[in-house]
Every structure is written in structure tokens, then in C-alpha cells.
Design a protein around this motif. Structure first.
Motif, PDB file in Angstrom:
ATOM      1  N   ALA A   1     -23.802  42.149 -17.275  1.00 57.81           N
ATOM      2  CA  ALA A   1     -24.266  41.070 -16.404  1.00 57.81           C
ATOM      3  C   ALA A   1     -23.323  39.877 -16.430  1.00 57.81           C
ATOM      4  CB  ALA A   1     -25.670  40.631 -16.836  1.00 57.81           C
ATOM      5  N   LYS A   2     -22.128  40.036 -16.959  1.00 62.56           N
ATOM      6  CA  LYS A   2     -21.181  38.920 -17.042  1.00 62.56           C
ATOM      7  C   LYS A   2     -20.864  38.384 -15.647  1.00 62.56           C
ATOM      8  CE  LYS A   2     -20.141  38.901 -21.519  1.00 62.56           C
ATOM      9  NZ  LYS A   2     -18.975  39.664 -21.984  1.00 62.56           N
TER      10      LYS A   2
ATOM     11  N   ASN B   1     -14.007  33.771 -17.776  1.00 59.89           N
ATOM     12  CA  ASN B   1     -13.526  33.315 -19.071  1.00 59.89           C
ATOM     13  C   ASN B   1     -14.428  33.746 -20.229  1.00 59.89           C
ATOM     14  OD1 ASN B   1     -15.658  31.598 -18.643  1.00 59.89           O
ATOM     15  ND2 ASN B   1     -14.475  29.701 -18.783  1.00 59.89           N
ATOM     16  N   ARG B   2     -15.404  34.579 -19.902  1.00 65.81           N
ATOM     17  CA  ARG B   2     -16.216  35.226 -20.933  1.00 65.81           C
ATOM     18  C   ARG B   2     -16.143  36.748 -20.827  1.00 65.81           C
ATOM     19  NH1 ARG B   2     -21.794  31.590 -21.455  1.00 65.81           N
ATOM     20  NH2 ARG B   2     -20.729  29.623 -21.992  1.00 65.81           N
ATOM     21  N   ALA B   3     -15.255  37.204 -19.962  1.00 65.46           N
ATOM     22  CA  ALA B   3     -15.188  38.631 -19.661  1.00 65.46           C
ATOM     23  C   ALA B   3     -14.048  39.305 -20.432  1.00 65.46           C
ATOM     24  CB  ALA B   3     -14.985  38.837 -18.162  1.00 65.46           C
ATOM     25  N   ARG B   4     -14.128  40.626 -20.453  1.00 66.03           N
ATOM     26  CA  ARG B   4     -13.089  41.456 -21.064  1.00 66.03           C
ATOM     27  C   ARG B   4     -12.856  42.652 -20.147  1.00 66.03           C
ATOM     28  NH1 ARG B   4     -13.782  43.983 -27.052  1.00 66.03           N
ATOM     29  NH2 ARG B   4     -15.599  44.886 -26.028  1.00 66.03           N
ATOM     30  N   ILE B   5     -11.598  42.878 -19.793  1.00 66.42           N
ATOM     31  CA  ILE B   5     -11.244  43.939 -18.860  1.00 66.42           C
ATOM     32  C   ILE B   5     -10.355  44.953 -19.559  1.00 66.42           C
ATOM     33  CG2 ILE B   5      -9.207  42.715 -17.959  1.00 66.42           C
ATOM     34  CD1 ILE B   5      -9.891  43.862 -15.186  1.00 66.42           C
ATOM     35  N   GLY B   6     -10.536  46.214 -19.231  1.00 67.03           N
ATOM     36  CA  GLY B   6      -9.633  47.252 -19.694  1.00 67.03           C
ATOM     37  C   GLY B   6      -8.466  47.389 -18.728  1.00 67.03           C
ATOM     38  N   LEU B   7      -7.267  47.538 -19.270  1.00 67.46           N
ATOM     39  CA  LEU B   7      -6.072  47.693 -18.447  1.00 67.46           C
ATOM     40  C   LEU B   7      -5.432  49.050 -18.699  1.00 67.46           C
ATOM     41  CD1 LEU B   7      -4.145  44.291 -18.716  1.00 67.46           C
ATOM     42  CD2 LEU B   7      -5.736  45.027 -16.941  1.00 67.46           C
ATOM     43  N   GLY B   8      -4.872  49.594 -17.660  1.00 64.22           N
ATOM     44  CA  GLY B   8      -4.062  50.793 -17.793  1.00 64.22           C
ATOM     45  C   GLY B   8      -2.661  50.532 -17.280  1.00 64.22           C
TER      46      GLY B   8
ATOM     47  N   GLY C   1     -24.215  50.609 -11.212  1.00 66.12           N
ATOM     48  CA  GLY C   1     -24.366  49.321 -10.540  1.00 66.12           C
ATOM     49  C   GLY C   1     -23.086  48.544 -10.374  1.00 66.12           C
ATOM     50  N   GLY C   2     -21.934  49.156 -10.683  1.00 66.78           N
ATOM     51  CA  GLY C   2     -20.665  48.466 -10.546  1.00 66.78           C
ATOM     52  C   GLY C   2     -20.068  48.599  -9.164  1.00 66.78           C
ATOM     53  N   ARG C   3     -18.981  47.872  -8.940  1.00 68.20           N
ATOM     54  CA  ARG C   3     -18.237  47.956  -7.688  1.00 68.20           C
ATOM     55  C   ARG C   3     -16.855  48.527  -7.964  1.00 68.20           C
ATOM     56  NH1 ARG C   3     -18.402  42.461  -4.297  1.00 68.20           N
ATOM     57  NH2 ARG C   3     -17.183  43.813  -2.889  1.00 68.20           N
ATOM     58  N   ILE C   4     -16.340  49.258  -6.996  1.00 66.99           N
ATOM     59  CA  ILE C   4     -14.998  49.841  -7.105  1.00 66.99           C
ATOM     60  C   ILE C   4     -14.238  49.574  -5.814  1.00 66.99           C
ATOM     61  CG2 ILE C   4     -15.674  51.652  -8.727  1.00 66.99           C
ATOM     62  CD1 ILE C   4     -15.752  53.587  -6.311  1.00 66.99           C
TER      63      ILE C   4
ATOM     64  N   LEU D   1     -18.183  39.811 -10.853  1.00 62.89           N
ATOM     65  CA  LEU D   1     -16.784  39.516 -11.156  1.00 62.89           C
ATOM     66  C   LEU D   1     -15.794  40.243 -10.259  1.00 62.89           C
ATOM     67  CD1 LEU D   1     -16.885  39.566 -15.069  1.00 62.89           C
ATOM     68  CD2 LEU D   1     -16.555  37.573 -13.600  1.00 62.89           C
ATOM     69  N   PHE D   2     -16.259  41.188  -9.466  1.00 61.10           N
ATOM     70  CA  PHE D   2     -15.333  42.035  -8.711  1.00 61.10           C
ATOM     71  C   PHE D   2     -14.391  41.230  -7.832  1.00 61.10           C
ATOM     72  CE2 PHE D   2     -13.871  44.574  -5.189  1.00 61.10           C
ATOM     73  CZ  PHE D   2     -13.475  45.753  -5.789  1.00 61.10           C
ATOM     74  N   ASN D   3     -14.915  40.343  -7.017  1.00 62.91           N
ATOM     75  CA  ASN D   3     -14.071  39.608  -6.085  1.00 62.91           C
ATOM     76  C   ASN D   3     -13.088  38.696  -6.805  1.00 62.91           C
ATOM     77  OD1 ASN D   3     -15.024  40.737  -3.685  1.00 62.91           O
ATOM     78  ND2 ASN D   3     -16.719  39.282  -3.549  1.00 62.91           N
ATOM     79  N   GLU D   4     -13.506  38.116  -7.922  1.00 68.04           N
ATOM     80  CA  GLU D   4     -12.608  37.253  -8.675  1.00 68.04           C
ATOM     81  C   GLU D   4     -11.473  38.073  -9.295  1.00 68.04           C
ATOM     82  OE1 GLU D   4     -12.865  33.472 -11.783  1.00 68.04           O
ATOM     83  OE2 GLU D   4     -14.672  34.618 -11.262  1.00 68.04           O
ATOM     84  N   PHE D   5     -11.811  39.229  -9.853  1.00 68.98           N
ATOM     85  CA  PHE D   5     -10.770  40.109 -10.365  1.00 68.98           C
ATOM     86  C   PHE D   5      -9.840  40.553  -9.233  1.00 68.98           C
ATOM     87  CE2 PHE D   5     -13.424  41.464 -14.217  1.00 68.98           C
ATOM     88  CZ  PHE D   5     -12.580  40.833 -15.119  1.00 68.98           C
ATOM     89  N   ARG D   6     -10.428  40.873  -8.108  1.00 69.82           N
ATOM     90  CA  ARG D   6      -9.634  41.360  -6.977  1.00 69.82           C
ATOM     91  C   ARG D   6      -8.612  40.320  -6.540  1.00 69.82           C
ATOM     92  NH1 ARG D   6     -11.823  42.503  -0.847  1.00 69.82           N
ATOM     93  NH2 ARG D   6      -9.854  43.223  -0.005  1.00 69.82           N
ATOM     94  N   ALA D   7      -9.039  39.051  -6.438  1.00 71.37           N
ATOM     95  CA  ALA D   7      -8.121  37.991  -6.043  1.00 71.37           C
ATOM     96  C   ALA D   7      -7.068  37.739  -7.117  1.00 71.37           C
ATOM     97  CB  ALA D   7      -8.909  36.712  -5.759  1.00 71.37           C
TER      98      ALA D   7
END
Length: 266
Positions: free
Chosen positions: A147-148, A152-159, A225-228, A250-256
Motif C-alpha cells: 500500500a506504499k 521516499n518510503r518505497a523500495r524497488i527491485g532493479l534488473g 492488484g498491481g499495475r504493469i 506509485l506506478f505513474n511516479e516510477f514511470r515518469a
């Protein structure tokens, strides 16, 4: 495909994935004996990958002889419109060096949509699964994305892979850190998507990834319930694509922040 037929495929697929996971684990425990080949820069393959894919391919062809199959090692075997997509060991470098972060991934794609997915971590005995319209599960219990809502409180996995230049990946890391977002790079795109679905990550991003790495994870994220992003395009089987999965907030913020160009699926 009718719901009953999809459920039948799910029952068979889960059994096959568990069997492949057991085989992979046996190889993992004696990995020092495996012959290893280089497919490219930092891209390894072993007999374990090939044996596990052969097990999955043989089992699926017996159960569903009219279906197609795409495997990381065996390529595309085209039959009917239902396409099984298998990565026999996602995280091969981890597997071969004794890092217990790898999995078996099997997804079913119909009409450019992932409708069924199983991602099995045999070391942790964790089975992430989803059937379109039926929700996402971990070992049979429902899971949801986190539900983040604050980056600035999130953590993302990177490949990352050397199929793409280094500079954009470095820029991604810098932009994420500048935004106050933590990141992890653990070496398995399939588990990165599974962890996003389970709320362990708040998103997953990779600038280029192959279909066999994500076919299972896309439906698991959606059903959690996530977005891709809109991953499928006409040449995705041959060329892969970029992938972004995240919590809805957070999807749109990550996308930008990451410069993702295409659309998304809610």
C-alpha cells in the motif's frame, strides 16, 4: 479459453513446475559438478537449465499437445494459439554460485495476455501463482501488492543485462536515489515480479527483459492488484521489452522517473 479449461491447465502446470523445481534443487546441491557454458556477457547456462526445460517441455507436450511452447533454451515450438513460456532456472548466475535466489517460472499467454503463472522458489519452498480473474497466491494464501504511496518510503527491485547500455541503468539508480527510493538488484526478474506482487518490493523495473522471464510474473502482479506497463508488442517473443510493475499509487511516479514510454495496464 473457458474458465474450467484454464483451471485444468493450472492444476497440471503447478505439478510440472514443482517437479522441475525438485530437479533443479538436486542440481543446485551438486552444482560444482555441472558443465557451464557462456551464452554471452555475464549470461550463463548449464546442464541443469536444459534438463529442467526438457522436463517441462515434455510434460506439457504430453498434457497439451496442441499448445505452443517458448523456452529460454529451446526456443519457440509453434502449434496452437495457447503459448506456454518457461524459464527453467531464472537467476542462473545465482544458482551456479550458490546464492539461493533463483526460481522456475512458467506462464501461459493467450492473445497477448498472460493468463496463468507459476513462479516456484524450491529453496524457500515458495510457490507464487495466479490465474486470470482468480487472484494471486503464495503457497495457496492470497497476496496483494503493498500500500506504499510515497516514493521516499518505497523500495524497488532493479534488473540489468548487458543487452542494453550501462549508462541508462546508472541514470536510473541515480534518479531513484535522488528521489529517496531504495533499490535492490537480486538477479532474478521473475522473483522480482513475484516479490512485487507479495508486497516485498513496491515495484520492479528492467530496461530489457525477455518474455520467458516475465510471462508468469505479469499475471501474478496484475492479480495481486498491481499495475504493469504494456509489455506485449508484435515482436515481443523474439525481442523482449522493458518491464515496469508497481503498486497503483506509485506506478505513474516510477514511470515518469524512469522514462517508461509505453502505456500501462491497471
Amino acid at each position: 479459453m473457458q474458465r474450467d479449461e484454464l483451471l485444468r491447465r493450472a492444476r497440471v502446470a503447478e505439478k510440472i513446475v514443482r517437479e522441475a523445481g525438485k530437479l533443479a534443487k538436486r542440481h543446485y546441491l551438486r552444482r560444482d559438478e555441472l558443465a557451464i557454458e557462456n551464452k554471452g556477457l555475464q549470461d550463463l547456462v548449464s546442464a541443469a537449465d536444459r534438463e529442467c526445460e526438457a522436463l517441462v517441455a515434455s510434460s506439457l507436450s504430453k498434457a497439451f499437445p496442441d499448445d505452443s511452447l517458448l523456452g529460454e533454451e529451446g526456443g519457440l515450438r509453434q502449434n496452437g494459439p495457447a503459448l506456454w513460456v518457461v524459464d527453467p532456472i531464472d537467476g542462473t548466475s545465482n544458482f551456479l554460485t550458490g546464492i539461493a535466489h533463483w526460481c522456475v517460472s512458467l506462464g501461459l499467454v493467450i492473445e497477448n495476455r498472460s493468463v496463468l503463472g507459476f513462479i516456484y522458489d524450491p529453496i524457500a519452498d515458495e510457490m507464487f501463482s495466479a490465474i486470470a480473474g482468480e487472484g494471486a497466491h503464495l503457497n495457496g494464501k492470497p497476496i496483494k501488492v503493498s500500500a506504499k504511496s510515497q516514493i521516499n518510503r518505497a523500495r524497488i527491485g532493479l534488473g540489468f543485462s548487458y543487452r542494453r547500455p550501462v549508462a541508462p541503468h546508472s541514470a536510473d539508480v541515480r534518479n531513484l536515489l535522488d528521489a529517496g527510493c531504495e533499490y535492490l538488484r537480486l538477479g532474478s526478474g521473475a522473483l522480482g515480479l513475484a516479490y512485487t506482487a507479495a508486497g516485498r518490493f513496491d515495484g520492479y523495473w528492467e530496461r530489457h527483459i525477455n518474455l520467458w522471464d516475465v510471462a508468469a510474473g505479469l499475471v501474478i502482479v496484475e492479480e495481486a492488484g498491481g499495475r504493469i506497463n504494456d509489455f506485449f508488442h508484435p515482436s515481443v517473443v523474439a525481442d523482449g521489452n522493458e518491464v515496469l510493475a508497481a503498486t497503483p499509487a506509485l506506478f505513474n511516479e516510477f514511470r515518469a522517473l524512469l522514462g517508461v514510454e509505453d502505456g500501462s495496464k491497471a
